[in-house]
Design a protein around this motif. Structure first.
Motif, short mmCIF file in Angstrom:
data_model
loop_
_atom_site.label_atom_id
_atom_site.label_comp_id
_atom_site.label_asym_id
_atom_site.label_seq_id
_atom_site.Cartn_x
_atom_site.Cartn_y
_atom_site.Cartn_z
N GLY A 90 -109.83 -17.22 11.73
CA GLY A 90 -110.97 -17.69 12.50
C GLY A 90 -112.14 -18.01 11.59
O GLY A 90 -111.98 -18.67 10.57
N PRO A 91 -113.34 -17.53 11.92
CA PRO A 91 -114.51 -17.86 11.11
C PRO A 91 -114.62 -17.03 9.84
O PRO A 91 -115.50 -17.25 9.03
CB PRO A 91 -115.67 -17.53 12.05
N LYS A 92 -113.73 -16.07 9.64
CA LYS A 92 -113.85 -15.15 8.51
C LYS A 92 -112.76 -15.41 7.48
O LYS A 92 -111.60 -15.63 7.84
CB LYS A 92 -113.76 -13.69 9.00
N ALA A 93 -113.12 -15.40 6.21
CA ALA A 93 -112.15 -15.58 5.13
C ALA A 93 -112.23 -14.42 4.15
O ALA A 93 -113.31 -13.87 3.90
CB ALA A 93 -112.42 -16.90 4.40
N PHE A 94 -111.08 -14.04 3.62
CA PHE A 94 -110.99 -12.98 2.63
C PHE A 94 -110.24 -13.51 1.42
O PHE A 94 -109.37 -14.36 1.55
CB PHE A 94 -110.22 -11.77 3.19
N VAL A 95 -110.57 -13.00 0.26
CA VAL A 95 -109.79 -13.27 -0.95
C VAL A 95 -108.81 -12.12 -1.14
O VAL A 95 -109.22 -10.96 -1.18
CB VAL A 95 -110.69 -13.43 -2.18
N VAL A 96 -107.53 -12.44 -1.22
CA VAL A 96 -106.49 -11.41 -1.39
C VAL A 96 -106.02 -11.44 -2.84
O VAL A 96 -105.59 -12.48 -3.34
CB VAL A 96 -105.31 -11.64 -0.43
N VAL A 97 -106.10 -10.31 -3.51
CA VAL A 97 -105.76 -10.19 -4.92
C VAL A 97 -104.49 -9.35 -5.07
O VAL A 97 -104.43 -8.24 -4.52
CB VAL A 97 -106.92 -9.54 -5.71
N SER A 98 -103.51 -9.86 -5.79
CA SER A 98 -102.26 -9.14 -6.03
C SER A 98 -101.91 -9.20 -7.51
O SER A 98 -100.76 -9.39 -7.89
CB SER A 98 -101.12 -9.75 -5.20
N ASP A 99 -102.92 -9.05 -8.36
CA ASP A 99 -102.76 -9.26 -9.79
C ASP A 99 -103.51 -8.19 -10.57
O ASP A 99 -104.66 -7.86 -10.24
CB ASP A 99 -103.29 -10.65 -10.16
N ALA A 100 -102.87 -7.63 -11.60
CA ALA A 100 -103.47 -6.54 -12.37
C ALA A 100 -104.71 -6.99 -13.13
O ALA A 100 -105.71 -6.26 -13.21
CB ALA A 100 -102.43 -5.97 -13.35
N VAL A 101 -104.69 -8.18 -13.69
CA VAL A 101 -105.84 -8.66 -14.48
C VAL A 101 -107.05 -8.88 -13.58
O VAL A 101 -108.18 -8.52 -13.93
CB VAL A 101 -105.46 -9.96 -15.23
N VAL A 102 -106.83 -9.45 -12.41
CA VAL A 102 -107.93 -9.69 -11.47
C VAL A 102 -108.43 -8.36 -10.91
O VAL A 102 -109.65 -8.15 -10.76
CB VAL A 102 -107.50 -10.63 -10.33
N ALA A 103 -107.51 -7.44 -10.61
CA ALA A 103 -107.92 -6.13 -10.11
C ALA A 103 -108.76 -5.40 -11.15
O ALA A 103 -109.78 -4.78 -10.82
CB ALA A 103 -106.69 -5.30 -9.76
N ARG A 104 -108.39 -5.49 -12.41
CA ARG A 104 -109.17 -4.86 -13.49
C ARG A 104 -110.56 -5.47 -13.57
O ARG A 104 -111.56 -4.78 -13.78
CB ARG A 104 -108.43 -5.03 -14.82
N HIS A 105 -110.64 -6.78 -13.40
CA HIS A 105 -111.93 -7.48 -13.43
C HIS A 105 -112.87 -6.96 -12.33
O HIS A 105 -114.04 -6.70 -12.59
CB HIS A 105 -111.69 -8.98 -13.24
N VAL A 106 -112.31 -6.78 -11.13
CA VAL A 106 -113.14 -6.36 -9.99
C VAL A 106 -113.46 -4.87 -10.06
O VAL A 106 -114.61 -4.45 -9.84
CB VAL A 106 -112.43 -6.69 -8.67
N LEU A 107 -112.46 -4.05 -10.39
CA LEU A 107 -112.62 -2.59 -10.28
C LEU A 107 -113.28 -1.96 -11.50
O LEU A 107 -114.00 -0.96 -11.36
CB LEU A 107 -111.26 -1.94 -10.06
N ARG A 108 -113.06 -2.52 -12.69
CA ARG A 108 -113.62 -1.89 -13.89
C ARG A 108 -114.61 -2.76 -14.62
O ARG A 108 -115.75 -2.35 -14.87
CB ARG A 108 -112.49 -1.49 -14.85
N GLU A 109 -114.23 -3.98 -14.98
CA GLU A 109 -115.08 -4.79 -15.84
C GLU A 109 -116.34 -5.27 -15.15
O GLU A 109 -117.37 -5.47 -15.80
CB GLU A 109 -114.27 -5.98 -16.37
N ASN A 110 -116.29 -5.47 -13.84
CA ASN A 110 -117.47 -5.90 -13.08
C ASN A 110 -117.68 -5.00 -11.87
O ASN A 110 -118.08 -5.47 -10.79
CB ASN A 110 -117.31 -7.37 -12.64
N ALA A 111 -117.41 -3.72 -12.03
CA ALA A 111 -117.39 -2.79 -10.90
C ALA A 111 -118.69 -2.78 -10.12
O ALA A 111 -118.70 -2.68 -8.89
CB ALA A 111 -117.06 -1.38 -11.39
N PHE A 112 -119.82 -2.91 -10.81
CA PHE A 112 -121.10 -2.78 -10.13
C PHE A 112 -121.61 -4.11 -9.56
O PHE A 112 -122.73 -4.20 -9.09
CB PHE A 112 -122.13 -2.15 -11.07
N SER A 113 -120.74 -5.12 -9.62
CA SER A 113 -121.03 -6.38 -8.93
C SER A 113 -120.39 -6.41 -7.55
O SER A 113 -120.49 -7.41 -6.84
CB SER A 113 -120.51 -7.58 -9.76
N TYR A 114 -119.74 -5.30 -7.18
CA TYR A 114 -119.05 -5.23 -5.90
C TYR A 114 -119.35 -3.89 -5.24
O TYR A 114 -119.53 -2.87 -5.90
CB TYR A 114 -117.53 -5.36 -6.10
N ASP A 115 -119.40 -3.91 -3.90
CA ASP A 115 -119.46 -2.65 -3.16
C ASP A 115 -118.28 -2.58 -2.21
O ASP A 115 -117.38 -3.41 -2.27
CB ASP A 115 -120.81 -2.46 -2.45
#
Length: 569
Positions: free
Chosen positions: A116-141
Motif C-alpha cells: 500500500g502506501p508504505k515501503a520497507f527496505v529488506v536486507v538479506s546480506d551480511a555486508v549491508v547488515a554490518r553497514h547498518v548495525l555497526r558501521e553506521n549504527a547511530f544513523s538508525y534507530d
C-alpha cells in the motif's frame, strides 16, 4: 538403543533425528571433520519450498488495489532498487518471513517491499547488515519496533532513543560480567531441576497405573522455565511458574501475548486514546501492565532500602556464588554514580523480562529436536552442569546456535534511517549501492541471512559442526568469510566470527546485552533435559505447525512424549 525423533516444521519440513547411544563415542577425541559417523547422520531439514518457479497465487481485488496505491504513493522513493510488490494476502496464511525469503531469492539481497502506501527496505546480506548495525549504527534507530514496544517497555534498552540507550547501556552491560554469569549457572540448574522433578513426578504417577510415558507441551514448559530463570536472575523474584500460577504470572503472559499482537497487527489501533477503555484486550493489557509494574516497583523499593553503594570494579568482584541476592537488579541499585529513577529501572527490568523470556523459550522449543546426546553422557553423566562443564559441552552449545541459525529469535531486525544514507548494494546488487532518504524503514531479515545460499553451505540443513570450520568469502566482495579464530575463547559463535552472516542477537553497539546469559541458560536446560529423558513427538509430523509473531514458535504447542532414560553409558 535408538532414540528416534520427528518434527514437522511446516507443510513439507521434517526433521528426523536417530541416535545410536552405543556408538556415541568421545566427541572431543575426534577431529572437527569427523563429528558424525557416516552411518548415523542426522537427516537434513527440508524447509518450505522457496522455488520461484512455482506459479504465483492469483491476486484478489484487495491485492491489486494495494499495489496501485503503492505505485502511486511510494513507487519512486528508493530509486533503482529492485521492488517486490507484496500482496496483502501475503500478510496472512503463512509467516511473513517465508514470503520475504521468496522475494530475496527472486530480487536479491536488497530490495524494496511495498505494501500500500508504505515501503520497507529488506536486507538479506551480511555486508549491508554490518553497514547498518555497526558501521553506521547511530544513523538508525529502532523505528517501527520502538513505536510498538514503548508502551510496554518504556525507555528500556530495546525501544530506547539513542541518548537514553547510550546512558543505560553503560550502566547495564557491566552487570553481565563473568562472576555473575558463573553464579547464574546455579540458577539455571535449580530452575531446570524444578522442571525435571515435575516431569519425574508425573512419570512416577503414570508408572503406578501401568504407563511408561507422559505427554507434555514442551513449548509451554520451556516458557515456564525461562520465566523463572529471568525472575531470579534479573530481579531476584521467584515466579515459581513451573509448579504454580499466580496473578503476576498471568499478567506476564498477557503482556507477552499483547507484545506479539502489536508486532504483527497491521494497524496500531491501540494508539487511539479511548481504545484502552473500549477494546477488551486493551483493557486487560493495561490491567496486566499495572500488576507487573506494581510487582517491579516493590522489588525496586526493597532493593533500594538495602542498597550497598560501591564502585563497578568492587561490584564485579563480589562472591556471587555465595551471595544471597546475585540479581542484576542488585548490581544496578548498588552501582555508585548510576542513580536512576524508579521508572527507568522498571523499564529496564520489563525489557529484560519480555525479551529474555520469549526468546529463550523459543530456541529451546526448536533445539530439543536437534538432539545430540553423545556429550551428555561423556561429559556430565548424572552430574548437574557447571560453568566449567559448559566449556566441555561443545556439541550441545553448537546445537543451540544452529537452532538459532535455522530459527532466529526474532526473525527480523527493524531499523529506521535517521538521516539519508547509501546502503551497499549487497551480493549481486548495484555496485554503487542504494541511496535511501531519512525515515526509511529497514527490515534486516535474519531468517534470510541465516539461510542465504551465498553465505552458507547447505543453508537449510542441520549441521552444528559447520561453526567449527573456516569458510572463505569465495568472491563475495566486502565479506571476510567465516573464521572461528577471529573470536578466540568464545563459548559461542557470533557476528564477529561470521562477519555479520550470523546475527542471532543482532550486532554492533545495539547488540543484545544478555546474549551470553540466554545461550548459557539454553545450554544448561537442554543438557539437563536430554540427560534424564528420551523425547519424541506425540502425534504425526503434520500436527506441529510453525507460526511467527515476535518470535518463531508453534501454533498449538509442542506436544511430546517423554520417557525416563534407563541408564547413562
Amino acid at each position: 538403543m535408538a532414540a528416534p525423533c520427528f518434527l514437522q516444521l511446516s507443510s513439507s519440513t521434517v526433521v528426523n533425528v536417530n541416535f545410536q547411544r552405543s556408538e556415541f563415542g568421545n566427541f572431543h577425541s575426534s577431529p572437527a571433520t569427523h563429528l558424525f559417523n557416516p552411518k548415523h547422520k542426522i537427516s537434513p531439514i527440508r524447509c518450505q519450498s522457496t522455488s520461484t518457479d512455482e506459479p504465483k497465487t492469483k491476486r484478489n481485488f484487495l491485492d491489486n488495489a494495494s499495489n496501485m496505491l503503492t505505485n502511486l504513493l511510494s513507487g519512486g522513493s528508493l530509486g533503482s532498487m529492485p521492488i517486490a510488490e507484496g500482496a496483502v494476502s501475503d500478510l496472512f496464511g503463512r509467516p511473513l518471513f517465508f514470503s520475504l525469503y521468496d522475494w530475496f531469492i527472486e530480487h536479491g539481497s536488497v530490495y524494496k517491499l511495498a505494501f500500500g502506501p508504505k515501503a520497507f527496505v529488506v536486507v538479506s546480506d551480511a555486508v549491508v547488515a554490518r553497514h547498518v548495525l555497526r558501521e553506521n549504527a547511530f544513523s538508525y534507530d529502532k523505528g517501527v519496533l520502538a513505536d510498538i514496544l514503548e508502551p510496554i517497555m518504556g525507555k528500556g534498552l530495546i525501544p530506547a532513543d539513542l541518548d537514553t540507550w547510550k546512558q543505560r547501556r553503560r550502566v547495564i552491560a557491566p552487570g553481565f560480567h563473568a562472576l555473575y554469569l558463573e553464579a547464574m549457572v546455579k540458577i539455571f540448574n535449580s530452575c531446570s531441576e524444578r522442571t525435571i522433578l515435575k516431569f519425574e513426578k508425573l512419570l512416577e504417577r503414570e508408572d503406578l497405573v501401568g504407563g511408561k510415558t507422559i505427554e507434555l507441551d514442551l513449548e509451554a514448559e520451556f516458557s515456564n522455565l525461562a520465566l523463572d530463570i529471568v525472575g531470579l536472575g534479573v530481579f531476584n523474584y521467584d515466579f515459581g511458574s513451573v509448579t504454580k500460577e499466580s496473578p503476576v504470572i498471568k499478567a506476564v503472559y498477557g503482556t507477552l501475548f499483547e507484545a506479539e499482537h502489536r508486532s504483527t497487527f497491521y494497524f496500531p489501533y491501540w494508539k487511539i486514546p479511548f481504545m484502552k477503555w473500549i477494546v477488551p484486550r486493551q483493557r486487560k493489557f493495561h490491567y496486566d501492565l499495572k500488576v507487573i509494574n506494581d510487582c517491579l516497583d516493590g522489588l525496586i523499593r526493597n532493593a533500594k532500602e538495602t542498597r550497598e553503594e560501591t564502585d563497578v570494579e568492587k561490584l564485579q568482584q563480589r562472591d556471587y556464588l555465595n551471595l544471597k541476592d546475585a540479581s542484576l537488579l542488585r548490581f544496578l541499585v548498588d552501582m555508585r554514580g548510576a542513580d536512576v529513577n524508579d521508572r527507568q529501572l522498571r523499564d529496564d527490568l520489563m525489557t529484560m523480562l519480555i525479551a529474555g523470556h520469549e526468546t529463550t523459550a523459543a530456541v529451546l522449543t526448536w533445539a530439543v529436536f536437534l538432539l545430540a546426546q553423545r556429550e551428555i553422557d561423556s561429559v556430565l553423566g548424572w552430574d548437574a552442569p557447571t560453568y566449567e562443564s559448559l566449556k566441555k559441552l561443545e556439541y550441545i552449545r553448537l546445537i543451540v546456535v544452529e537452532a538459532l541459525r535455522l530459527y532466529p529469535q526474532p526473525p527480523l531486525l527493524i531499523r529506521r534511517a535517521l538521516k539519508s544514507d547509501t546502503l551497499p548494494g549487497g551480493y549481486n546488487g548495484a555496485k554503487t549501492g542504494y541511496a535511501i532518504p531519512a525515515g526509511t524503514d529497514i527490515f534486516i531479515s535474519v531468517y534470510n541471512l541465516h539461510r542465504s545460499p551465498y553465505f552458507w553451505d547447505h543453508p537449510s540443513e542441520f549441521k552444528p559442526e559447520r561453526f567449527l570450520v573456516q569458510k572463505p568469502s569465495e568472491g563475495i566482495e566486502g565479506w571476510a568469510g567465516f573464521d572461528p579464530s577471529r573470536s578466540p575463547g568464545a563459548l559461542y559463535p557470533n557476528e564477529i566470527i561470521s562477519d555479520f552472516a550470523f546475527l542471532p542477537f543482532g550486532g554492533g553497539p545495539r547488540k543484545c546485552v544478555g546474549d551470553q546469559f540466554a545461550l548459557m541458560e539454553s545450554t544448561v536446560a537442554l543438557a539437563m533435559l536430554l540427560q534424564k529423558f528420551d523425547v519424541e513427538l506425540r502425534g504425526p509430523p503434520e500436527s506441529v505447525e510453525l507460526v511467527t509473531g515476535a518470535t518463531i514458535h508453534t501454533k498449538s504447542g509442542l506436544w511430546c512424549k517423554l520417557r525416563k532414560r534407563s541408564n547413562v553409558q
